[in-house]
Design an enzyme around this catalytic site. Structure first.
Site, mmCIF file in Angstrom:
data_model
loop_
_atom_site.group_PDB
_atom_site.id
_atom_site.type_symbol
_atom_site.label_atom_id
_atom_site.label_comp_id
_atom_site.label_asym_id
_atom_site.label_seq_id
_atom_site.Cartn_x
_atom_site.Cartn_y
_atom_site.Cartn_z
ATOM 1 N N ASN A 10 0.755 -1.158 -0.102
ATOM 2 C CA ASN A 10 -0.182 0.104 0.041
ATOM 3 C C ASN A 10 0.943 1.360 -0.054
ATOM 4 O O ASN A 10 1.555 1.648 1.126
ATOM 5 C CB ASN A 10 -0.658 -0.164 1.151
ATOM 6 C CG ASN A 10 -1.704 1.251 1.301
ATOM 7 O OD1 ASN A 10 -1.897 2.009 0.723
ATOM 8 N ND2 ASN A 10 -2.347 1.447 2.522
ATOM 9 N N TRP A 11 0.921 1.770 -0.992
ATOM 10 C CA TRP A 11 1.788 2.979 -1.232
ATOM 11 C C TRP A 11 1.251 4.147 -0.614
ATOM 12 O O TRP A 11 1.993 5.341 -0.662
ATOM 13 C CB TRP A 11 2.355 3.323 -2.736
ATOM 14 C CG TRP A 11 3.312 2.296 -3.210
ATOM 15 C CD1 TRP A 11 3.779 1.273 -2.427
ATOM 16 C CD2 TRP A 11 4.212 2.647 -4.351
ATOM 17 N NE1 TRP A 11 4.750 0.693 -3.420
ATOM 18 C CE2 TRP A 11 5.187 1.643 -4.394
ATOM 19 C CE3 TRP A 11 4.292 3.750 -5.405
ATOM 20 C CZ2 TRP A 11 6.306 1.471 -5.561
ATOM 21 C CZ3 TRP A 11 5.370 3.609 -6.157
ATOM 22 C CH2 TRP A 11 6.034 2.579 -6.447
ATOM 23 N N LYS A 12 -0.091 4.129 -0.399
ATOM 24 C CA LYS A 12 -0.626 5.379 0.320
ATOM 25 C C LYS A 12 -0.535 6.446 -0.585
ATOM 26 O O LYS A 12 -0.503 6.499 -1.727
ATOM 27 C CB LYS A 12 -0.137 5.606 1.606
ATOM 28 C CG LYS A 12 0.025 4.251 2.538
ATOM 29 C CD LYS A 12 -0.027 4.628 4.003
ATOM 30 C CE LYS A 12 -0.073 3.415 4.797
ATOM 31 N NZ LYS A 12 0.012 3.581 6.136
ATOM 32 N N HIS A 93 -9.487 1.004 4.854
ATOM 33 C CA HIS A 93 -8.290 0.727 5.606
ATOM 34 C C HIS A 93 -8.568 2.162 6.672
ATOM 35 O O HIS A 93 -9.481 2.879 6.337
ATOM 36 C CB HIS A 93 -7.130 1.640 4.762
ATOM 37 C CG HIS A 93 -5.893 1.515 5.155
ATOM 38 N ND1 HIS A 93 -5.525 2.543 6.175
ATOM 39 C CD2 HIS A 93 -4.811 0.911 4.937
ATOM 40 C CE1 HIS A 93 -4.266 2.279 6.553
ATOM 41 N NE2 HIS A 93 -3.948 1.300 5.850
ATOM 42 N N GLU A 95 -7.143 4.452 7.868
ATOM 43 C CA GLU A 95 -6.828 5.637 7.282
ATOM 44 C C GLU A 95 -8.243 6.367 6.678
ATOM 45 O O GLU A 95 -8.317 7.572 6.910
ATOM 46 C CB GLU A 95 -5.556 6.235 6.723
ATOM 47 C CG GLU A 95 -4.348 5.993 7.372
ATOM 48 C CD GLU A 95 -3.019 5.195 6.764
ATOM 49 O OE1 GLU A 95 -3.165 5.398 5.547
ATOM 50 O OE2 GLU A 95 -2.006 4.769 7.374
ATOM 51 N N GLU A 163 -5.333 -5.319 10.300
ATOM 52 C CA GLU A 163 -4.569 -4.280 10.932
ATOM 53 C C GLU A 163 -4.885 -3.592 11.999
ATOM 54 O O GLU A 163 -5.594 -2.511 11.733
ATOM 55 C CB GLU A 163 -4.606 -3.199 9.337
ATOM 56 C CG GLU A 163 -4.169 -3.807 8.075
ATOM 57 C CD GLU A 163 -3.599 -2.745 7.152
ATOM 58 O OE1 GLU A 163 -2.451 -3.035 6.841
ATOM 59 O OE2 GLU A 163 -4.105 -1.730 7.160
ATOM 60 N N GLY A 169 2.469 2.082 10.774
ATOM 61 C CA GLY A 169 3.361 2.805 10.738
ATOM 62 C C GLY A 169 3.984 3.229 12.227
ATOM 63 O O GLY A 169 4.724 4.237 12.157
ATOM 64 N N SER A 207 3.143 -2.430 10.388
ATOM 65 C CA SER A 207 4.791 -2.462 10.543
ATOM 66 C C SER A 207 5.324 -3.907 10.138
ATOM 67 O O SER A 207 6.355 -4.267 11.101
ATOM 68 C CB SER A 207 4.917 -2.242 11.950
ATOM 69 O OG SER A 207 4.489 -0.692 12.512
ATOM 70 N N GLY A 228 2.764 -1.290 4.436
ATOM 71 C CA GLY A 228 2.705 0.254 4.028
ATOM 72 C C GLY A 228 4.094 0.612 3.755
ATOM 73 O O GLY A 228 4.783 0.456 2.655
ATOM 74 N N GLY A 229 4.749 1.107 4.622
ATOM 75 C CA GLY A 229 6.139 1.867 4.427
ATOM 76 C C GLY A 229 7.230 0.898 3.644
ATOM 77 O O GLY A 229 7.972 1.420 2.990
#
Ligand code: PEP
Length: 247
Positions: A10-12, A93, A95, A163, A169, A207, A228-229
């Site tokens: 997920n590049w957001k 998600h 977010e 999640e 994150g 994470s 994600g990251g």
């Protein structure tokens, strides 16, 4: 037969045309046999990314509207994602739930639209830190699952990502026992809702890094990860994919 493993990135709201070089690197590093890889970039990168990803890496959106088209400025229809090269879409998600007030019912409507367009929905659920501290995790996950999965969901068109909000994150992760407990509950809960529940892919997200991936992928009922990251750079995502393939 175990569900097919899936590593989803997920590049957001990160990445630009220059970042497509990361896809070239992943295509070179992949394929890991028996392991599917999907990258969900910002929507404007889907089309150019498709040319680089070919058939080696699948692509996904990060959200879609519940309607097929219309006056919804700034939104994207599931069919438009598909047209741009996506076969997946992340929905619900945390977010999106926090920033845009998305409810379980909205997520279910979006997932139904994704299914109608021929996309596989990656439906996210997860407890907040205060819900975990209050011993509400299993109740929250069961309720999110019940409310967010639409009629007609199958193992082919639906993936569930657990999640924990507090792990996204932050560099913090649940214990493997805590992940196992939630994934077992999700598998059991799906049995009442989805015909082929044993084949639905259950991802852990929050994470995941090269250093903890193998331990997480050894947990029962973890069929992959939503990352994600660590999905932004092939140098990080590549080892995560390799750990999943080896699990
Ligand atoms: C995510 O946003 O879905 C996620 C899991 O992020 P991170 O891997 O950076 O925690």
């Amino acid at each position: 037969m175990a569900p097919r493993k899936l590593a989803a990135g997920n590049w957001k709201m990160n990445g630009d045309l220059a970042a497509l070089a990361e896809i070239d690197a992943l295509v070179t590093a992949h394929p890991a046999p028996g392991c599917e890889v999907v990258i969900c970039p910002p929507a404007m990168l889907l089309h150019p990314m498709k040319a680089r990803a070919g058939a080696v890496i699948a692509l996904g959106g990060q959200d879609c509207h519940a309607n097929r088209s219309g006056a919804h400025t700034g939104d994207i229809a599931a069919g438009q994602l598909k047209d741009a090269g996506a076969t997946y879409v992340i929905l619900g998600h945390s977010e999106r739930r926090a920033d845009h007030g998305e409810t379980d019912a909205m997520v279910a409507a979006k997932a139904a639209a994704a299914h109608a367009a021929g996309l596989t929905a990656i439906i996210c659920v997860g407890e907040t830190e205060s819900q975990r501290d209050g011993d509400e995790t299993l109740t929250v996950i069961a309720s999110q699952l019940d409310g967010s999965i639409p009629e007609g969901a199958t193992a082919a068109n639906t993936v569930i990502a657990y999640e924990p909000v507090w792990a996204i994150g932050t560099g913090r992760t649940p214990t493997t026992d805590q992940i196992a407990e939630v994934h077992a509950l999700m598998r059991e809960r799906l049995a009442g809702k989805v015909q082929d529940a044993a084949q639905v892919r259950l991802l852990y997200g929050g994470s995941v890094k090269p250093g903890n991936a193998a331990e997480i992928f050894a947990v029962p009922d973890v069929d992959g990860a939503l990352v994600g990251g660590a999905s932004l750079k092939a140098i990080d995502f590549g080892p995560i994919i390799a750990a999943l393939a080896a699990a």
